[in-house]
Design a protein around this motif. Structure first.
Motif: not given
Length: 209
Positions: A171-175
């Motif tokens: 999620x952190x990478x996508x955001x």
């Protein structure tokens, strides 16, 4: 617990070593019944590694508003739990005028990591109070916006089967991939992180993967 000779104040000192996660030392100093004025605290170390240290006052509401450092800096003000490993640290900004929320904490973390990871709308955010709908501002409001964003990503990834193993790191990478970034600023930095979250852009970029 020591009573000062020329003051009515008492001083309590607690040492915590090693601190879980960092291996460092945490020292808590309480001055009870302090006489109003300017106080100086001198530190003397037995074992010095690099001589650096950070000092924080208690969070708002746990100390009188009149207590402050004379030479405070806004940096290194991201504290636990936002500075913990394996989480998403969120700052706040005003989505109306694209300015940073002035009262938000700034990085880096105690160990030098750039924080926050990103910023979310945190000024004039609509929400529900016990008495009904209202507006709220602050990093807590921004964190709530980010939490909702993460929930939508989890729905897309886990519930709808697009990324069943999705977790915090994904999620952190996508955001971060979808964050909005200004051309006149270098990223990541200790005020904006990797930029302002933009979920639609994150979804558009994920479709291209």
């Amino acid at each position: 617990d020591v009573k000062l000779v020329l003051e009515a104040a008492r001083v309590q000192v607690e040492y915590h070593f090693p601190v879980e996660g960092s291996g460092g030392q945490l020292t808590i100093i309480r001055i009870l019944g302090a006489t109003p004025g300017v106080w100086t605290i001198q530190l003397h170390g037995d074992i010095l590694l690099n001589g650096s240290y950070q000092v924080w006052l208690p969070m708002t509401g746990f100390v009188s508003p009149s207590v402050e450092f004379l030479a405070a800096t806004p940096d290194y003000t991201v504290t636990c739990p936002a500075s913990a490993l394996g989480i998403i640290c969120c700052g706040a900004y005003d989505s109306a005028n694209k300015s940073l929320y002035a009262k938000g904490s700034r990085g880096p973390a105690w160990d030098g990591r750039i924080l926050p990871d990103m910023v979310a709308p945190g000024v004039g955010v609509r929400g529900i109070y016990p008495q009904g709908p209202g507006l709220m501002s602050g990093t807590s409001a921004a964190a709530a916006v980010l939490a909702g964003t993460c929930a939508l990503l989890l729905q897309w990834g886990v519930r709808e089967g697009n990324d069943p193993s999705m977790g915090t790191y994904q999620i952190r990478a996508y955001l971060i991939r979808g964050c909005l970034r200004r051309a006149d600023m270098e990223y990541p930095n200790n005020q904006w992180g990797y930029g302002a979250i933009q979920l639609m852009q994150t979804f558009h970029l994920m479709r291209e993967l």
